[in-house]
Design a protein around this motif. Structure first.
Motif, PDB file in Angstrom:
ATOM      1  N   UNK A   1     -88.090  38.936  -0.536  1.00  0.00           N
ATOM      2  CA  UNK A   1     -86.822  39.459  -1.063  1.00  0.00           C
ATOM      3  C   UNK A   1     -86.213  40.443  -0.070  1.00  0.00           C
ATOM      4  N   UNK A   2     -87.047  41.279   0.543  1.00  0.00           N
ATOM      5  CA  UNK A   2     -86.561  42.216   1.566  1.00  0.00           C
ATOM      6  C   UNK A   2     -85.892  41.464   2.719  1.00  0.00           C
ATOM      7  N   UNK A   3     -86.487  40.365   3.119  1.00  0.00           N
ATOM      8  CA  UNK A   3     -85.975  39.626   4.268  1.00  0.00           C
ATOM      9  C   UNK A   3     -84.727  38.805   3.947  1.00  0.00           C
ATOM     10  N   UNK A   4     -84.629  38.317   2.720  1.00  0.00           N
ATOM     11  CA  UNK A   4     -83.567  37.364   2.384  1.00  0.00           C
ATOM     12  C   UNK A   4     -82.341  37.995   1.743  1.00  0.00           C
TER      13      UNK A   4
ATOM     14  N   UNK B   1     -79.317  34.423  -3.640  1.00  0.00           N
ATOM     15  CA  UNK B   1     -80.659  33.835  -3.620  1.00  0.00           C
ATOM     16  C   UNK B   1     -80.990  33.332  -5.021  1.00  0.00           C
ATOM     17  N   UNK B   2     -81.753  32.231  -5.088  1.00  0.00           N
ATOM     18  CA  UNK B   2     -82.210  31.692  -6.371  1.00  0.00           C
ATOM     19  C   UNK B   2     -83.732  31.777  -6.422  1.00  0.00           C
ATOM     20  N   UNK B   3     -84.268  32.178  -7.569  1.00  0.00           N
ATOM     21  CA  UNK B   3     -85.723  32.212  -7.771  1.00  0.00           C
ATOM     22  C   UNK B   3     -86.086  31.170  -8.816  1.00  0.00           C
TER      23      UNK B   3
ATOM     24  N   UNK C   1     -77.396  27.512  -0.028  1.00  0.00           N
ATOM     25  CA  UNK C   1     -78.066  28.632  -0.664  1.00  0.00           C
ATOM     26  C   UNK C   1     -79.574  28.507  -0.491  1.00  0.00           C
ATOM     27  N   UNK C   2     -80.247  29.635  -0.352  1.00  0.00           N
ATOM     28  CA  UNK C   2     -81.704  29.653  -0.231  1.00  0.00           C
ATOM     29  C   UNK C   2     -82.340  29.935  -1.587  1.00  0.00           C
ATOM     30  N   UNK C   3     -83.602  29.500  -1.722  1.00  0.00           N
ATOM     31  CA  UNK C   3     -84.330  29.715  -2.975  1.00  0.00           C
ATOM     32  C   UNK C   3     -85.777  30.070  -2.670  1.00  0.00           C
TER      33      UNK C   3
ATOM     34  N   UNK D   1     -88.204  28.732   0.075  1.00  0.00           N
ATOM     35  CA  UNK D   1     -89.294  29.579   0.546  1.00  0.00           C
ATOM     36  C   UNK D   1     -90.402  29.482  -0.492  1.00  0.00           C
ATOM     37  N   UNK D   2     -91.499  28.862  -0.123  1.00  0.00           N
ATOM     38  CA  UNK D   2     -92.545  28.511  -1.097  1.00  0.00           C
ATOM     39  C   UNK D   2     -93.642  29.569  -1.128  1.00  0.00           C
ATOM     40  N   UNK D   3     -93.939  30.088  -2.334  1.00  0.00           N
ATOM     41  CA  UNK D   3     -95.037  31.031  -2.549  1.00  0.00           C
ATOM     42  C   UNK D   3     -96.001  30.421  -3.556  1.00  0.00           C
TER      43      UNK D   3
END
Length: 502
Positions: A170-173, A227-229, A259-261, A290-292
């Motif tokens: 989240x800090x980076x994006x 950003x989308x979570x 958009x990034x997610x 971005x996969x966690x």
């Protein structure tokens, strides 16, 4: 004569249920042993098992055999599907005490249910820095391949905490006061971390088959979402399995809107059907997700191992992750490596089936005691069983929970912690993996039997709207699923070939 044999065998099964010899969640005797014991042919037993499975008495699970189902008469709970989005403010921030109290309930444990660890870490091992040991990275990569995520091991970064990885991402994006769309119900660590970092969470609540993508598009454009979570498959509330076509539409929407997610995937390995579902990341051709992922509390010591994929446009993040020193200790990495060598997939499938059997057993107990007071979401995977009560019961139960706060009853997660609709307080989740789940269930039944439900003659406007919305989404989802490839039926002869010899 054949029909007579079939009926005799079905009557025998019903008799075993009545005597308590078979209970929900139990594994059925093998085909060969039943044929020998009952003096019938193997084909007769196979046909009877097929009949029982079709009628919902038992369920086949690939490579494991047949298990007794709870043929539930409980009402089916209707998941909330929002028709609008809402912005969370600092008033939605949970206290430190609330987060600590609910942490174990949220993440769950492996040992209490399995009576064994997935793998055991050496707690006295040295600390590690950097991306992670090459062997451990390869082990994670093999696990991701099983989920349909094709990637290179050198793009993986290991972490000791999934929340720490999410915080760093989240800090980076994003920047302070950026708006972030979160699909709920979700792990409350996601929305709480965003609030803690001075980001602005905008929430859309999904129904049984996912979120309304037209509403998602409207929200992204109107709110200028950065950003989308996305909670992964089998996330909260329970067994939320989104169709492959819906996932593809999500990816197409991200591509279209540039958009990034972030995909938060803690539970996709907990499909009790033995086949893991597809992930958003496995469809991500443009590298926007971005996969966690993580395995949390994999041993009695409560150790975690988490990972992210730093592929494509995320590859530059390695400097930030290195500076944050998020790498798990060598003992945890080695434990995961050894576990992956010992057929980790089989162990995870075993855990998922154990969770399902526990859910079936609990549903049977709830029906015998509270059939008029509770409705249940049918789980397809994950670790939670979600219950819904009417408003009167929910208010009374909330008071009972407040009174019992000091007993720290693990295994109960209130609905308002994970989604933000008006009726959220009517929902309660049971984490089926916690040590205290049986004690908590007895407490819950005892408290609810004291409460007399209010009988309503007419359906409220809100309930009627939820029912209509649910039917609308189910009809749309059914149309989507008809377009997808039909999964072949499980052949019971495979059970015989693989497990019945001897």
């Amino acid at each position: 004569m054949t029909e007579f044999l079939y009926q005799n065998l079905i009557d025998w099964f019903q008799e075993q249920l009545a005597k308590g010899a078979f209970v929900a969640g139990d594994k059925m005797p093998s085909l060969r042993s039943v044929a020998k014991e009952q003096g019938v042919s193997l084909n007769t037993v196979i046909h009877v098992y097929e009949i029982l499975a079709k009628e919902g008495w038992i369920e086949s699970q690939p490579k494991s055999g047949y298990f007794v189902c709870h043929r539930s008469q409980l009402r089916a709970a209707i998941p909330i599907l929002s028709d609008t989005f809402q912005t969370l403010t600092t008033s939605s921030r949970l206290s430190f005490e609330q987060r600590v109290c609910n942490h174990t309930t949220l993440t769950g444990q492996v040992y209490p249910l399995m009576r064994s660890d997935l793998f055991t870490a050496d707690t006295k091992s040295k600390m590690a820095i950097g991306q992670g040991e090459k062997a451990a990275l390869n082990g994670v990569n093999e696990h991701l391949n099983a989920l349909g995520i094709q990637n290179k091991a050198d793009s993986i970064w290991l972490g000791h905490s999934s929340q720490a990885l999410f915080t760093q991402a989240v800090h980076q994006l994003t920047n302070v006061q950026d708006k972030v769309l979160v699909i709920a119900p979700c792990d409350y660590r996601l929305t709480q971390t965003l609030l803690d970092l001075d980001r602005v969470p905008v929430v859309i609540t999904a129904g049984n088959h996912g979120a309304d993508l037209d509403l998602v598009r409207e929200c992204i454009e109107e709110q200028q979402i950065q950003l989308v979570v996305l909670p992964g498959q089998f996330s909260l509330p329970a067994g939320q399995l989104i169709s492959n076509l819906s996932l593809r539409r999500w990816i197409a929407l991200l591509d279209e809107l540039n958009l990034l997610a972030i995909e938060w995937d803690m539970s996709s390995c907990l499909s009790y059907k033995g086949k893991w579902p597809i992930t958003y990341k496995s469809l991500d051709a443009q590298g926007r997700v971005f996969y966690i992922g993580a395995l949390e509390h994999f041993d009695q010591q409560g150790n975690d191992i988490a990972w992210v994929l730093l592929d494509g446009q995320f590859s530059s993040f390695n400097h930030a992750f290195f500076a944050a020193q998020l790498t798990p200790p060598l003992g945890v990495q080695n434990a995961f490596l050894q576990g992956s060598k010992q057929n980790l997939d089989r162990k995870l499938n075993g855990l998922a089936r154990a969770i399902w059997r526990k859910a079936e057993s609990i549903k049977a107990q709830l029906e015998s005691s509270l059939s008029d007071k509770v409705s249940v979401i049918a789980a397809k995977g994950g670790r939670f069983l979600w219950l819904r009560f009417d408003t009167t019961l929910a208010d009374s139960l909330r008071s009972a929970l407040e009174a019992a706060k000091d007993t720290n009853k693990l295994g109960l997660l209130a609905g308002e912690l994970v989604f933000y609709e008006k009726g959220a307080h009517e929902w309660l989740a049971l984490n089926l993996t916690t040590e205290e789940i049986d004690t908590t269930l007895l407490w819950l039944i005892e408290e609810l039997t004291k409460i007399e439900p209010v009988i309503e003659e007419e359906v409220s406007e809100e309930s009627e709207k939820q029912i209509k919305d649910s039917k609308k989404v189910e009809e749309a989802d059914l149309s989507d699923r008809k377009k997808e490839e039909v999964e072949p039926l499980y052949n019971p002869m495979l059970d015989l070939i693989n497990h019945d010899f001897g």
